[in-house]
Scaffold this active site. Structure first.
Site, PDB file in Angstrom:
ATOM      1  N   GLU A 468      49.766 104.714  10.886  1.00  0.00           N
ATOM      2  CA  GLU A 468      49.298 105.558  11.206  1.00  0.00           C
ATOM      3  C   GLU A 468      47.584 104.505  11.697  1.00  0.00           C
ATOM      4  OE1 GLU A 468      49.454 108.541   9.780  1.00  0.00           O
ATOM      5  OE2 GLU A 468      51.891 107.650   8.833  1.00  0.00           O
ATOM      6  N   HIS A 471      48.112 106.032  15.078  1.00  0.00           N
ATOM      7  CA  HIS A 471      47.604 107.452  15.029  1.00  0.00           C
ATOM      8  C   HIS A 471      46.185 107.606  15.659  1.00  0.00           C
ATOM      9  CE1 HIS A 471      51.423 109.968  14.698  1.00  0.00           C
ATOM     10  NE2 HIS A 471      51.263 110.029  13.863  1.00  0.00           N
TER      11      HIS A 471
END
Length: 676
Positions: A468, A471
């Site tokens: 994550e 990202h």
């Protein structure tokens, strides 16, 4: 009404004033912002000057700013901190947003201006980013019905409103079913096999619910350790069946009809727009281009993964047979996988967890971002948040320039959906001399601290955090002119490259040495354990690959053909899983009815993207391995050509500029140990 959503945000960095926002503010704010946005569109349409790139395309790009900001705040809350009232508002405002979106895309006068600019593009001397914005806008109109007649436009509007409501309802049902189940254990013997920290967390949950005993739920930090370590097979079965039955219990939260309605509406929409299927419609704007190419890609991986998966499964079966289990079931998979890992590598998550205190892992991923991209993170307390657990950071570069605002929300709550995701509260863009910086967030569901221990992550949770955060870097390092081409606004099968490549650092000694220290005595993780982590990186990779392929194939089965003949979701799913099935079917369980990625999120006809991006990330990481995992030159090329560019050029153009060549699928097969 004194509505904070309709005022200029005056907090540091123009951050959202969460503590001032009440639920009753949202609907009036949406209505006002939609009216404002409509007036902005009217202004573009009524401009008497000949349509130009600036007065039409750029003006449209920077319209509806307030509406976009309110939408990002509201729908992020609906995912991370929802309640019945927010869910009700979502059902009310989603049709308004669909209607507005269609008002724009089906506005003939506006499309005429866009088309005029598009047809004149060869004479406009546009740079690559401007050309991409023009092409993206023109295609968005065409792909959303601008060339339809009036009757078909009305049908399209109706489909879009129904679709948006169904997606919300699907997600609400999954969350309700997840929250509705709990396993209360009162006999201590039933805790056999469970690690001390897991037991303590279950006791704390029971105390919160004012119950005697230990409570386990379907939230990942509770469910996964239970399925991995609990010796009581009957209770593992009970948990697994509850997890698999979400959305398929013929009750008020049943999703079977929602699945059928969603896939049929998607198909009808695609046909209306002239496409053979929803997958054909979606893949036109993907690196993969069409369903045949996706199918060929999946089958190539299946051919390599299936023999390995069957061999690995036999190893698990042999282990289970020693415990008298003749037929391995789904609720045995994680349990015997963990036993096999201990046997093969003398490695288990309980040995690793003390070295992965959440705060240390956060610090580690920050240090890695610093070494690669010269970023510095400072936790700050002057940024408003929607929950007391949310942490906030200012991100700056080596010169002290502000780069981004970063929110991090790590633990499960009743109002938060399962899983982990990255999102944005504000995009990055440039206007004049101003480079307006982004507000980025990651949301996870990690193991909570207990009374006696801090939050200690499993290695899988460590890789999830890195994923994550990858990202997040894509969002934070955005450096484009236009907000709709910024950060993660890229082709869906390219978006997982920045996230998946960062996972590679979790397996590297140089990176682990930065943060993997025992939470009590601060000792560095023993190199022996680092070696075992590395050695086990391909552990049961065949089974893991087969599992991902099964999800991707189910997705394509729903979306690459006319779904009108699907009458029974469970039977259709079983048929789609035939080539990838290892475990016996459980008749009361169904993947589809809780498959939020494709029925609530944005992965419809796109779940293959995870494996597609693995090819990119394996190939890209070889460049780092060859030069050194912290090599500044390679990192700079990755930052400049991938992370900062967003969707300003075609993904393959950007990738080849970074790597010097197209990606090779063998890089993934080699890393996964699936090459002969």
């Amino acid at each position: 009404m004194n509505n904070p959503l309709l005022k200029v945000f005056t907090a540091p960095h123009g951050s959202a004033p969460f503590s001032s926002i009440k639920n009753e503010h949202f609907k009036p704010a949406f209505e006002t912002a939609i009216d404002e946005a409509k007036k902005e569109i009217d202004k573009i349409v009524e401009n008497p000057e000949p349509p130009s790139f600036e007065n039409t395309v750029v003006a449209l790009e920077f319209s509806a700013n307030r509406l976009n900001r309110i939408s990002s705040i509201f729908f992020n809350l609906n995912a991370a901190e929802t309640n019945e009232e927010i869910q009700k508002i979502a059902q009310e405002v989603s049709p308004l947003l669909s209607e507005f979106s269609n008002d724009v895309r089906l506005n003939e006068a506006l499309f005429k201006k866009i088309k005029s600019v598009f047809l004149n593009k060869d004479h406009l001397n546009l740079n690559p980013e401007e050309s991409m914005l023009l092409e993206k806008n023109y295609k968005a109109f065409v792909r959303n019905g601008s060339n339809l007649n009036e009757d078909d436009k009305k049908i399209l509007r109706d489909i879009d409103i129904k679709k948006s409501k169904l997606g919300l309802k699907f997600g609400e049902n999954v969350l309700a079913e997840t929250n509705a189940f709990e396993l209360l254990i009162t006999d201590q013997e039933d805790l056999s096999g469970l690690p001390e920290g897991v037991i303590e967390a279950a006791r704390m949950l029971a105390d919160e619910k004012k119950k005697d005993g230990w409570v386990f739920t379907l939230d990942y930090p509770s469910y996964i350790p239970f399925m991995t370590y609990a010796d009581n097979r009957a209770l593992r079965e009970k948990m697994a069946k509850a997890f698999g039955a979400r959305g398929m219990q013929n009750n008020e939260y049943d999703n079977q009809q929602n699945v059928l309605d969603i896939v049929n509406l998607r198909y009808q929409r695609a046909k209306l727009l002239g496409y053979a299927s929803h997958a054909h419609y979606v893949l036109e704007e993907r690196m993969a281009e069409d369903p045949d190419k996706v199918q060929s890609f999946l089958e190539k991986l299946l051919k390599k993964a299936k023999p390995a998966a069957k061999k690995e499964f036999k190893m698990l079966e042999a282990l289970a047979k020693k415990d008298g289990i003749d037929i391995m079931q789904k609720w045995d998979g994680a349990y015997y996988s963990e036993k096999l890992k201990k046997d093969m590598f003398d490695l288990d998550d309980e040995k690793l967890k003390p070295y992965f205190k959440l705060e240390n892992v956060i610090d580690g991923v920050f240090q890695i971002a610093g070494k690669l991209y010269d970023l510095h993170f400072e936790e700050v307390s002057n940024i408003d948040t929607y929950h007391e657990e949310v942490k906030t950071y200012e991100v700056k570069d080596s010169k002290g320039e502000f780069i981004a605002l970063f929110y991090a929300d790590f633990f499960p709550r009743k109002g938060k959906r399962n899983g982990a995701w990255m999102t944005s509260y504000k995009a990055q863009w440039k206007e004049g001399k101003t480079n307006s910086r982004p507000h980025i967030s990651i949301v996870c569901n990690f193991t909570k601290p207990t009374n006696s221990k801090p939050s200690l992550l499993t290695f899988n949770e460590v890789t999830t955090l890195f994923h994550e955060f990858g990202h997040a870097l894509h969002g934070m390092l955005a450096n484009t002119t236009f907000p709709n081409l910024s950060g993660t606004s890229v082709y869906w099968d390219f978006v997982e490259l920045p996230s998946q490549i960062l996972e590679n650092w979790c397996y590297e000694k140089e990176a682990l040495e930065l943060f993997a220290r025992h939470y009590e005595n601060k000792e560095l993780i023993p190199m022996e354990l680092v070696g075992k982590i590395k050695d086990s990186s391909n552990f049961l990779e065949g089974i893991a690959t087969l599992r991902q392929l099964s999800f991707a194939m189910l997705d394509m089965s729903y979306h690459a053909h006319d779904p009108a003949s699907i009458k029974n979701v469970k039977e259709f799913e079983n048929d789609a899983f035939r080539e990838t099935r290892l475990y016996p079917d459980v008749d009361i369980n169904c993947m589809s009815t809780a498959f939020s990625h494709i029925f609530q999120g944005g992965y419809s006809a796109g779940y293959y993207s995870y494996k597609w991006a693995e090819v990119l990330d394996a190939d890209a990481f070889e460049a780092f391995k060859e030069a050194g995992i912290f090599n500044k030159e390679v990192a700079s090329k990755f930052k400049e050509n991938i992370l900062s560019k967003g969707g300003t050029e075609k993904p393959m153009v950007l990738y080849k500029r970074f790597r010097g060549k197209e990606p090779n699928v063998n890089a993934l097969l080699k890393r996964a140990g699936l090459l002969a």
